[in-house]
Scaffold this motif. Sequence first.
Motif, PDB file in Angstrom:
ATOM      1  N   PRO A  62       0.825  -1.217   0.000  1.00 14.84           N
ATOM      2  CA  PRO A  62       0.000   0.000   0.000  1.00 14.84           C
ATOM      3  C   PRO A  62       0.856   1.262   0.000  1.00 14.84           C
ATOM      4  CG  PRO A  62       0.008  -0.996   2.173  1.00 14.84           C
ATOM      5  CD  PRO A  62       0.729  -1.960   1.261  1.00 14.84           C
ATOM      6  N   THR A  63       0.386   2.274  -0.704  1.00 18.47           N
ATOM      7  CA  THR A  63       1.053   3.580  -0.741  1.00 18.47           C
ATOM      8  C   THR A  63       0.043   4.645  -0.346  1.00 18.47           C
ATOM      9  OG1 THR A  63       0.503   3.830  -3.079  1.00 18.47           O
ATOM     10  CG2 THR A  63       2.659   2.862  -2.561  1.00 18.47           C
ATOM     11  N   GLY A  64       0.560   5.649   0.295  1.00 13.48           N
ATOM     12  CA  GLY A  64      -0.305   6.737   0.719  1.00 13.48           C
ATOM     13  C   GLY A  64      -1.138   6.412   1.938  1.00 13.48           C
ATOM     14  N   ASN A  65      -0.812   5.341   2.676  1.00 13.45           N
ATOM     15  CA  ASN A  65      -1.539   4.988   3.899  1.00 13.45           C
ATOM     16  C   ASN A  65      -0.659   5.249   5.114  1.00 13.45           C
ATOM     17  OD1 ASN A  65      -2.513   2.825   1.651  1.00 13.45           O
ATOM     18  ND2 ASN A  65      -4.208   3.351   3.018  1.00 13.45           N
ATOM     19  N   ILE A  66      -1.271   5.191   6.258  1.00 10.04           N
ATOM     20  CA  ILE A  66      -0.503   5.372   7.483  1.00 10.04           C
ATOM     21  C   ILE A  66       0.462   4.198   7.662  1.00 10.04           C
ATOM     22  CG2 ILE A  66      -2.349   6.723   8.545  1.00 10.04           C
ATOM     23  CD1 ILE A  66      -3.130   4.257  10.167  1.00 10.04           C
ATOM     24  N   ASP A  67       1.449   4.417   8.500  1.00 11.07           N
ATOM     25  CA  ASP A  67       2.479   3.400   8.705  1.00 11.07           C
ATOM     26  C   ASP A  67       1.906   2.098   9.253  1.00 11.07           C
ATOM     27  OD1 ASP A  67       4.302   5.216   7.793  1.00 11.07           O
ATOM     28  OD2 ASP A  67       5.029   5.792   9.789  1.00 11.07           O
ATOM     29  N   LEU A  68       0.830   2.191  10.062  1.00 10.68           N
ATOM     30  CA  LEU A  68       0.250   0.982  10.621  1.00 10.68           C
ATOM     31  C   LEU A  68      -0.262   0.060   9.514  1.00 10.68           C
ATOM     32  CD1 LEU A  68      -0.662  -0.695  13.032  1.00 10.68           C
ATOM     33  CD2 LEU A  68      -2.788   0.641  13.087  1.00 10.68           C
ATOM     34  N   THR A  69      -0.842   0.642   8.485  1.00  9.52           N
ATOM     35  CA  THR A  69      -1.322  -0.170   7.368  1.00  9.52           C
ATOM     36  C   THR A  69      -0.171  -0.882   6.674  1.00  9.52           C
ATOM     37  OG1 THR A  69      -3.139   1.402   7.024  1.00  9.52           O
ATOM     38  CG2 THR A  69      -2.645  -0.122   5.219  1.00  9.52           C
ATOM     39  N   VAL A  70       0.912  -0.170   6.455  1.00  9.26           N
ATOM     40  CA  VAL A  70       2.081  -0.775   5.825  1.00  9.26           C
ATOM     41  C   VAL A  70       2.664  -1.872   6.710  1.00  9.26           C
ATOM     42  CG1 VAL A  70       4.383  -0.320   4.878  1.00  9.26           C
ATOM     43  CG2 VAL A  70       2.556   1.380   4.598  1.00  9.26           C
ATOM     44  N   ALA A  71       2.687  -1.609   8.034  1.00  3.50           N
ATOM     45  CA  ALA A  71       3.234  -2.608   8.953  1.00  3.50           C
ATOM     46  C   ALA A  71       2.379  -3.862   8.974  1.00  3.50           C
ATOM     47  CB  ALA A  71       3.349  -2.013  10.353  1.00  3.50           C
ATOM     48  N   LEU A  72       1.070  -3.689   8.998  1.00  4.98           N
ATOM     49  CA  LEU A  72       0.183  -4.853   8.994  1.00  4.98           C
ATOM     50  C   LEU A  72       0.273  -5.605   7.671  1.00  4.98           C
ATOM     51  CD1 LEU A  72      -2.970  -3.356  10.766  1.00  4.98           C
ATOM     52  CD2 LEU A  72      -1.255  -4.931  11.711  1.00  4.98           C
ATOM     53  N   TRP A  73       0.478  -4.897   6.590  1.00  6.98           N
ATOM     54  CA  TRP A  73       0.685  -5.565   5.292  1.00  6.98           C
ATOM     55  C   TRP A  73       1.944  -6.417   5.333  1.00  6.98           C
ATOM     56  CZ3 TRP A  73       4.737  -5.189   1.824  1.00  6.98           C
ATOM     57  CH2 TRP A  73       4.528  -5.781   0.569  1.00  6.98           C
ATOM     58  N   GLY A  74       2.981  -5.883   5.977  1.00  4.89           N
ATOM     59  CA  GLY A  74       4.218  -6.646   6.102  1.00  4.89           C
ATOM     60  C   GLY A  74       4.046  -7.883   6.970  1.00  4.89           C
ATOM     61  N   ASP A  75       3.260  -7.748   8.068  1.00  7.50           N
ATOM     62  CA  ASP A  75       2.989  -8.921   8.906  1.00  7.50           C
ATOM     63  C   ASP A  75       2.239  -9.991   8.121  1.00  7.50           C
ATOM     64  OD1 ASP A  75       4.228  -7.655  10.990  1.00  7.50           O
ATOM     65  OD2 ASP A  75       2.355  -6.956  11.925  1.00  7.50           O
ATOM     66  N   TYR A  76       1.281  -9.557   7.337  1.00 10.52           N
ATOM     67  CA  TYR A  76       0.510 -10.504   6.525  1.00 10.52           C
ATOM     68  C   TYR A  76       1.399 -11.191   5.499  1.00 10.52           C
ATOM     69  CZ  TYR A  76      -3.215 -12.157   3.389  1.00 10.52           C
ATOM     70  OH  TYR A  76      -4.031 -12.920   2.599  1.00 10.52           O
ATOM     71  N   LYS A  77       2.301 -10.426   4.897  1.00 13.98           N
ATOM     72  CA  LYS A  77       3.199 -10.977   3.869  1.00 13.98           C
ATOM     73  C   LYS A  77       4.183 -11.983   4.458  1.00 13.98           C
ATOM     74  CE  LYS A  77       6.462  -9.443   0.293  1.00 13.98           C
ATOM     75  NZ  LYS A  77       7.664 -10.126   0.826  1.00 13.98           N
ATOM     76  N   ARG A  78       4.616 -11.737   5.700  1.00 15.89           N
ATOM     77  CA  ARG A  78       5.615 -12.612   6.335  1.00 15.89           C
ATOM     78  C   ARG A  78       4.999 -13.591   7.322  1.00 15.89           C
ATOM     79  NH1 ARG A  78       7.873  -7.487   6.374  1.00 15.89           N
ATOM     80  NH2 ARG A  78       7.183  -7.180   8.529  1.00 15.89           N
ATOM     81  N   ALA A  79       3.683 -13.786   7.268  1.00 16.99           N
ATOM     82  CA  ALA A  79       3.006 -14.675   8.225  1.00 16.99           C
ATOM     83  C   ALA A  79       3.573 -16.087   8.158  1.00 16.99           C
ATOM     84  CB  ALA A  79       1.509 -14.694   7.937  1.00 16.99           C
ATOM     85  N   GLY A  80       3.919 -16.640   9.311  1.00 22.92           N
ATOM     86  CA  GLY A  80       4.443 -18.001   9.381  1.00 22.92           C
ATOM     87  C   GLY A  80       5.941 -18.120   9.231  1.00 22.92           C
ATOM     88  N   MET A  81       6.618 -17.058   8.798  1.00 19.99           N
ATOM     89  CA  MET A  81       8.053 -17.137   8.550  1.00 19.99           C
ATOM     90  C   MET A  81       8.856 -17.110   9.860  1.00 19.99           C
ATOM     91  SD  MET A  81       8.465 -17.670   5.434  1.00 19.99           S
ATOM     92  CE  MET A  81      10.250 -17.542   5.461  1.00 19.99           C
TER      93      MET A  81
END
Length: 234
Positions: free
Chosen positions: A154-173
């Motif tokens: 995501p672009t143009g969103n708050i940092d929390l959105t980007v952080a949660l996107w990263g958690d979702y992308k790295r889930a289980g790692m």
Amino acid sequence: MSNPTPTTPNPQPKEQNKPQRGLGEYLELLARWIVELISLPVVFVSHIVAQFVTPGTPGYKLVGAIGFWIGTLLSTDSVWQVLFQGKPIFPWFETEWIGWGGWLQLPFNLLFWISFGISALVQVMEARTLRGKDPIQARSEFEESKQYAIGSKPTGNIDLTVALWGDYKRAGMKERNAGGAIALFFWVLDITTTFVGRWPFRYTDPGTILGCFAYNCASMMAGEIGYNIWKITK
């Protein structure tokens, strides 16, 4: 009144003459009994052997348990020497060992059982890393993970959105990386205790050095092999 007609009793069937057994039949029966008596020990032994080679039988499970105990005991020797400064349990490639009298005292030594527990844990963890996942389980996890499609960052969103996107992308790692680190720790611990307890290069004879090195590798693998045998027969 008419006189009743007299009833005649049914004639009793004559007993058929039973065939008489001849001498040959008795001899055949006697021979069969003799053969069965002679083969009885062989049949008894074969049934005992079948208990140890037939999957699911108590003897088959006992073989697996013995394999696990022996394999783990070989690996326990290194942990016992390095972590608790105990005398070698086995005499191979050692200047001194506990002897048969020491073996009688081992079951009453708490530190020995702690060493055995540590060794068993190491062997189980190493066996799991060697065996890996079951293909069916790996395929099931792969198919399940494909249903989670992730969008672009995501672009143009708050940092929390980007952080949660990263958690979702790295889930289980994290769990996967932690499992690899734990497995590496147990392998390093096993190699360290094995070669510190029996350092092959303290000898000068090349044959002895090679033999000690081979024994160290065999003692490390004995636990994993014993554990896998126990799992198969369990």
